[in-house]
Structure formats: structure tokens, C-alpha cells
Design a protein around this motif. Structure first.
Motif, mmCIF file in Angstrom:
data_model
loop_
_atom_site.group_PDB
_atom_site.id
_atom_site.type_symbol
_atom_site.label_atom_id
_atom_site.label_comp_id
_atom_site.label_asym_id
_atom_site.label_seq_id
_atom_site.Cartn_x
_atom_site.Cartn_y
_atom_site.Cartn_z
ATOM 1 N N PHE A 91 29.370 -9.907 37.644
ATOM 2 C CA PHE A 91 27.914 -11.389 37.627
ATOM 3 C C PHE A 91 27.500 -11.332 35.986
ATOM 4 N N SER A 92 27.992 -10.508 34.894
ATOM 5 C CA SER A 92 27.545 -10.716 33.548
ATOM 6 C C SER A 92 29.053 -11.899 32.753
ATOM 7 N N LYS A 93 30.003 -11.948 33.226
ATOM 8 C CA LYS A 93 31.025 -12.208 33.238
ATOM 9 C C LYS A 93 30.795 -13.220 31.948
ATOM 10 N N ASN A 94 30.255 -14.484 32.317
ATOM 11 C CA ASN A 94 29.702 -15.706 32.028
ATOM 12 C C ASN A 94 28.048 -15.875 31.399
ATOM 13 N N PRO A 95 27.632 -16.420 30.492
ATOM 14 C CA PRO A 95 26.617 -16.368 30.178
ATOM 15 C C PRO A 95 25.139 -17.399 31.234
ATOM 16 N N VAL A 96 26.048 -17.697 31.782
ATOM 17 C CA VAL A 96 24.808 -18.260 32.073
ATOM 18 C C VAL A 96 25.015 -18.047 33.366
ATOM 19 N N ARG A 97 24.346 -18.456 34.816
ATOM 20 C CA ARG A 97 24.616 -18.716 36.075
ATOM 21 C C ARG A 97 23.772 -19.797 36.988
ATOM 22 N N ARG A 98 23.593 -19.771 38.031
ATOM 23 C CA ARG A 98 22.843 -20.311 38.880
ATOM 24 C C ARG A 98 22.153 -20.324 39.870
ATOM 25 N N LEU A 99 20.738 -20.003 39.225
ATOM 26 C CA LEU A 99 20.073 -19.932 40.482
ATOM 27 C C LEU A 99 20.167 -20.034 42.121
ATOM 28 N N ASP A 100 20.203 -19.979 43.236
ATOM 29 C CA ASP A 100 20.319 -20.851 44.241
ATOM 30 C C ASP A 100 19.278 -20.537 45.087
ATOM 31 N N MET A 101 18.168 -20.514 45.341
ATOM 32 C CA MET A 101 17.214 -20.827 46.351
ATOM 33 C C MET A 101 16.603 -21.794 47.663
ATOM 34 N N VAL A 102 15.949 -21.371 48.055
ATOM 35 C CA VAL A 102 15.576 -22.382 49.489
ATOM 36 C C VAL A 102 14.402 -22.196 49.946
ATOM 37 N N PHE A 103 13.975 -23.349 49.928
ATOM 38 C CA PHE A 103 12.419 -23.430 50.246
ATOM 39 C C PHE A 103 11.979 -24.304 51.630
ATOM 40 N N SER A 104 11.400 -23.679 52.099
ATOM 41 C CA SER A 104 11.097 -24.302 53.502
ATOM 42 C C SER A 104 9.642 -25.111 53.373
ATOM 43 N N VAL A 105 9.398 -26.288 54.602
ATOM 44 C CA VAL A 105 8.163 -26.561 54.595
ATOM 45 C C VAL A 105 8.649 -27.423 55.918
ATOM 46 N N SER A 106 6.673 -27.060 56.835
ATOM 47 C CA SER A 106 6.694 -27.889 57.632
ATOM 48 C C SER A 106 6.507 -29.951 58.115
ATOM 49 N N TYR A 107 7.755 -30.034 59.102
ATOM 50 C CA TYR A 107 8.294 -31.241 59.233
ATOM 51 C C TYR A 107 7.376 -32.429 59.418
ATOM 52 N N ASP A 108 6.047 -32.273 59.112
ATOM 53 C CA ASP A 108 5.104 -33.783 58.849
ATOM 54 C C ASP A 108 4.389 -33.470 57.351
ATOM 55 N N THR A 109 5.537 -32.623 56.419
ATOM 56 C CA THR A 109 5.774 -33.201 55.019
ATOM 57 C C THR A 109 6.870 -33.656 54.415
ATOM 58 N N PRO A 110 6.357 -34.648 53.936
ATOM 59 C CA PRO A 110 7.020 -35.851 53.059
ATOM 60 C C PRO A 110 8.072 -35.344 52.248
ATOM 61 N N SER A 111 9.849 -35.709 52.610
ATOM 62 C CA SER A 111 10.714 -35.315 52.062
ATOM 63 C C SER A 111 10.579 -35.472 50.437
ATOM 64 N N GLU A 112 10.161 -36.896 49.928
ATOM 65 C CA GLU A 112 9.609 -36.805 48.081
ATOM 66 C C GLU A 112 8.910 -36.158 47.934
ATOM 67 N N LYS A 113 8.228 -35.942 48.563
ATOM 68 C CA LYS A 113 6.629 -34.990 47.610
ATOM 69 C C LYS A 113 7.195 -34.014 47.454
ATOM 70 N N VAL A 114 7.907 -33.159 48.238
ATOM 71 C CA VAL A 114 8.565 -32.013 48.273
ATOM 72 C C VAL A 114 9.504 -31.745 47.165
ATOM 73 N N LYS A 115 10.311 -32.451 46.955
ATOM 74 C CA LYS A 115 11.063 -33.191 45.894
ATOM 75 C C LYS A 115 10.727 -33.228 44.992
ATOM 76 N N GLU A 116 9.497 -34.086 43.866
ATOM 77 C CA GLU A 116 8.406 -34.287 43.437
ATOM 78 C C GLU A 116 8.583 -33.034 42.866
ATOM 79 N N ILE A 117 7.712 -32.366 43.212
ATOM 80 C CA ILE A 117 6.999 -31.037 43.124
ATOM 81 C C ILE A 117 7.903 -29.921 43.161
#
Length: 270
Positions: free
Chosen positions: A170-196
Motif C-alpha cells: 500500500f506504500s509503494k506509490n506516493p498517492v492512492r485513490r480513496l474509494d467510498m460509497v454514500f447512500s441516500v433515499s430514493y426521494d433525493t435528487p441525484s444532482e443535489k447529492v452530486k453537487e454536495i
């Protein structure tokens, strides 16, 4: 019977000076040898550090030097006791097959340590994973490598296993990609979530702005919309950034009235 006892005592008295002399030599040897070894190893270590030799190579060669010293001590003791080294070698040679089988694993680990140092699969301080085991590389000895876990446990892994198995560094390269997943309810506009989420990524100082980030809806789950959040950070900032994003996203979602789904049961009473 009396004559036999006298002869036995005479033989004991004849060899007693040799036994006492050799005993004194062994006593002095076992007192001075560790001090001599300590002085030699200290000087050798300082020389390696002055020449800025790789830390893993330092620990490996020091371990090898200790082994050579103890083997030398063994043959010196055997010689003082009176056993001829040639006789000992002959006995070991006669039992060569058994000795070879007994040392097969050790020789594999010795060769594995040399391969690790030659190909530089990892360095001291690297965080690695070998499947079910992971930790920070501390030292490599002639037969095994030690890792330190985040909760300060020591893992001892045979060098042969490391040299012949899959390793994630995990330390060989100086940078790493941080992968995360965030969940929201179905009644939330997707564009609003992406904007935040984009705003959070753009404002965080640990995020490398020159690297492309990915913030998109990745899945429509049974009870939530899942958004993938991928940004690039330096290795040293990986964990702190992950904790920050978990806290910041929760606060921002609450501030904007976005519901984070959780397991619940709806009961309808007719």
C-alpha cells in the motif's frame, strides 16, 4: 576391587587438570563472547547507517552475522571439549539426508529473504498485506520478516512465504485513490447529492486537485441510491481523509435534509 578403584581415581586425577582448565576457558568464553559480539554488531551497524544502507538489508546482514558467530562459537566449544571438528562433520555428513530434510524449510526461508532484498518487493516502513495478514514492515531476518500491526502486535512471517506469495504494497506509490460509497433515499435528487459531494471534495485540502475525481451514482439498491466517491490523496493523508469525509458528508446531508437510509420495517394497519 581395591586396585580397580585406585586405577579409576588415578585416571580421574590425571585428567582433572584438563577438565578444570577447559572448564575455566569455557566459563571465560561464555562471559566474553556476548560482549565481543555486541561490540562487533554495534560497530557494524554504525558503519551501515553511515553508508545509508537499506534498513532491511541492515537487519538481514546483522541476523546473518549473528548466525555465523553462533555457529563459530559452537565449533569452538566442541573443539575445547575435545571433540574433533572433522569427526563432527563426518557424523553430520553421514546423517546428511536427515539434516538436509530438517533444514529444507530454513534454506527456503533464507533464499526467500535474499530474493526479497534483491527484488525490493517492499522496504522498511511500508504497509503490506499478504492475504489474511497485514502490517508495517519492521525488520527482515535470515529466516523471517516481522510486521507491526496498527494495534502494535508483531507478526512473524517466514521469508519463503513472502517471496512465493502474493503481496499488496500500500506504500509503494506516493498517492492512492480513496474509494467510498454514500447512500441516500430514493426521494433525493441525484444532482443535489452530486453537487454536495463535489463541493466537499473540492474544498478538502487533502484531495489532489490535479487528479480526476469520480462522483457518480453507482447502484440503485433495494432501499437506497448509492453514490461512488473516488478522489486521489497522498498516502500519508489516506486514513485522515477517509475519516473526515465520513463526518463531513453526514453533517452536510443533515444540513440539506438528505436522508441516509437505514434498516427499518414499515407496518401498515388496515
Amino acid at each position: 576391587m581395591h586396585l580397580l578403584l585406585e586405577n579409576f581415581l588415578a585416571d580421574i586425577l590425571a585428567i582433572l587438570p584438563k577438565i578444570v582448565f577447559r572448564g575455566i576457558i569455557l566459563f571465560i568464553l561464555f562471559i566474553l563472547w556476548p560482549k565481543f559480539l555486541s561490540v562487533v554488531l554495534t560497530g557494524y551497524t554504525k558503519t551501515l547507517e553511515r553508508k545509508k544502507v537499506d534498513p532491511l538489508l541492515q537487519s538481514f546482514t546483522i541476523s546473518l552475522l549473528k548466525t555465523v558467530f553462533y555457529i563459530t562459537l559452537f565449533f569452538v566449544v566442541v573443539s575445547i571439549i575435545g571433540i574433533k571438528a572433522t569427526s563432527l562433520v563426518t557424523v553430520l555428513g553421514t546423517a546428511g539426508l536427515a539434516v538436509g530434510l530438517a533444514l529444507q524449510g530454513s534454506l527456503t526461508n533464507l533464499a526467500g529473504g535474499m530474493l526479497i532484498l534483491f527484488f525490493k518487493q517492499f522496504s522498511k516502513g511500508d504497509y503490506i498485506s499478504t492475504g489474511s495478514l497485514d502490517g508495517t514492515v519492521d525488520q527482515i531476518h535470515i529466516l523471517y520478516t516481522t510486521l507491526i500491526t496498527p494495534d502494535n502486535k508483531v507478526i512473524i512471517i517466514p521469508n519463503g512465504q513472502l517471496a512465493n506469495g502474493a503481496i499488496i504494497n500500500f506504500s509503494k506509490n506516493p498517492v492512492r485513490r480513496l474509494d467510498m460509497v454514500f447512500s441516500v433515499s430514493y426521494d433525493t435528487p441525484s444532482e443535489k447529492v452530486k453537487e454536495i459531494l463535489n463541493k466537499i471534495a473540492d474544498e478538502h485540502p487533502a484531495v489532489i486537485k490535479t487528479r480526476e475525481k469520480t462522483i457518480r451514482m453507482s447502484k440503485q439498491s433495494a432501499s437506497s441510491l448509492d453514490f461512488v466517491f473516488r478522489v486521489w490523496v497522498e498516502n500519508k493523508n489516506y486514513w485522515s481523509a477517509m475519516f473526515d469525509f465520513n463526518e463531513i458528508v453526514k453533517d452536510e446531508f443533515d444540513k440539506h435534509g438528505i436522508e441516509i437510509p437505514y434498516q427499518k420495517i414499515d407496518i401498515y394497519n388496515k
